[in-house]
Design a protein around this motif. Structure first.
Motif, short mmCIF file in Angstrom:
data_model
loop_
_atom_site.label_atom_id
_atom_site.label_comp_id
_atom_site.label_asym_id
_atom_site.label_seq_id
_atom_site.Cartn_x
_atom_site.Cartn_y
_atom_site.Cartn_z
N ALA A 1 6.71 33.01 73.63
CA ALA A 1 6.91 32.06 72.53
C ALA A 1 6.79 30.65 73.07
O ALA A 1 6.89 30.41 74.27
CB ALA A 1 8.28 32.26 71.89
N GLY A 2 6.55 29.74 72.17
CA GLY A 2 6.47 28.34 72.56
C GLY A 2 5.07 27.92 72.91
O GLY A 2 4.11 28.65 72.70
N LYS A 3 4.96 26.74 73.51
CA LYS A 3 3.63 26.17 73.71
C LYS A 3 2.85 26.85 74.84
O LYS A 3 1.65 26.69 74.93
CB LYS A 3 3.73 24.66 73.95
N GLU A 4 3.53 27.61 75.70
CA GLU A 4 2.84 28.30 76.78
C GLU A 4 2.63 29.78 76.47
O GLU A 4 2.42 30.59 77.35
CB GLU A 4 3.63 28.16 78.09
N LEU A 5 2.70 30.11 75.19
CA LEU A 5 2.55 31.49 74.73
C LEU A 5 1.36 32.20 75.39
O LEU A 5 0.26 31.68 75.42
CB LEU A 5 2.33 31.46 73.21
N GLY A 6 1.64 33.39 75.92
CA GLY A 6 0.57 34.21 76.49
C GLY A 6 0.26 33.92 77.95
O GLY A 6 -0.54 34.62 78.56
N LYS A 7 0.91 32.92 78.52
CA LYS A 7 0.64 32.60 79.92
C LYS A 7 1.62 33.32 80.85
O LYS A 7 2.73 33.65 80.47
CB LYS A 7 0.71 31.10 80.14
N LYS A 8 1.15 33.53 82.08
CA LYS A 8 1.98 34.21 83.06
C LYS A 8 2.27 33.31 84.24
O LYS A 8 1.48 32.42 84.55
CB LYS A 8 1.25 35.46 83.59
N GLY A 9 3.36 33.59 84.90
CA GLY A 9 3.67 32.81 86.09
C GLY A 9 4.85 33.40 86.84
O GLY A 9 5.49 34.35 86.38
N LYS A 10 5.09 32.81 88.01
CA LYS A 10 6.17 33.27 88.85
C LYS A 10 7.41 32.41 88.64
O LYS A 10 7.32 31.19 88.55
CB LYS A 10 5.74 33.20 90.32
N VAL A 11 8.56 33.07 88.55
CA VAL A 11 9.81 32.34 88.37
C VAL A 11 10.19 31.64 89.66
O VAL A 11 10.30 32.27 90.71
CB VAL A 11 10.94 33.30 87.92
N LEU A 12 10.37 30.34 89.58
CA LEU A 12 10.74 29.56 90.76
C LEU A 12 12.24 29.34 90.84
O LEU A 12 12.80 29.24 91.91
CB LEU A 12 10.05 28.19 90.73
N LYS A 13 12.86 29.25 89.65
CA LYS A 13 14.28 28.96 89.64
C LYS A 13 14.91 29.49 88.37
O LYS A 13 14.27 29.48 87.32
CB LYS A 13 14.48 27.44 89.73
N VAL A 14 16.15 29.96 88.48
CA VAL A 14 16.87 30.46 87.31
C VAL A 14 18.11 29.61 87.10
O VAL A 14 18.81 29.27 88.06
CB VAL A 14 17.29 31.94 87.52
N PHE A 15 18.35 29.25 85.85
CA PHE A 15 19.57 28.52 85.51
C PHE A 15 20.42 29.43 84.63
O PHE A 15 20.26 29.44 83.40
CB PHE A 15 19.23 27.25 84.73
N PRO A 16 21.30 30.25 85.24
CA PRO A 16 22.06 31.25 84.47
C PRO A 16 22.92 30.64 83.37
O PRO A 16 23.07 31.23 82.32
CB PRO A 16 22.93 31.92 85.53
#
Ligand SMILES: [Zn+2]
Length: 112
Positions: A21-36
């Motif tokens: 969802a959102g403006k990057e819909l359909g794109k993939k990438g690697k998670v660099l950081k998580v903000f729990p």
């Protein structure tokens, strides 16, 4: 009044995720950081925002820099390496009691 849903953070650093969802819909990438606390993640190369930067001693030029902005967890899905597709995450317990995330489709361990 809406009850706050406590939900476990299923996404971890270095996961491959798909934006759903959102403006990057359909794109993939690697998670660099998580903000729990805010349920957000930074995904490499996605959701850039422009930030103005003042000239400093390190970067003499200053000006506009682009930086990844956090994406809400509800807007991403973890991609299972075996299915090569976004998947729902299940929980499983190993024999030694360690809790791990598994792909609900194929059962692949998502935590190594
Ligand atoms: Zn899978």
């Amino acid at each position: 009044m809406k009850t706050q849903q406590l939900h476990k953070c299923n996404v971890k650093k270095n996961d491959q995720v798909l934006v759903i969802a959102g403006k990057e819909l359909g794109k993939k990438g690697k998670v660099l950081k998580v903000f729990p606390k805010s349920n957000r993640v930074i995904v490499e190369g996605l959701n850039f925002i422009k930030k103005s930067q003042r000239p400093s001693q390190r970067s003499q030029k200053g000006g506009i820099i682009e930086k990844e902005a956090p994406i809400h967890l509800s807007n991403v899905m973890v991609i299972c390496a075996r299915c090569n597709a976004p998947t729902r995450i299940g929980r499983s317990e190993l024999q030694d009691g360690k809790r791990v995330r598994v792909c609900k489709k194929c059962g692949e361990l998502l935590d190594k």
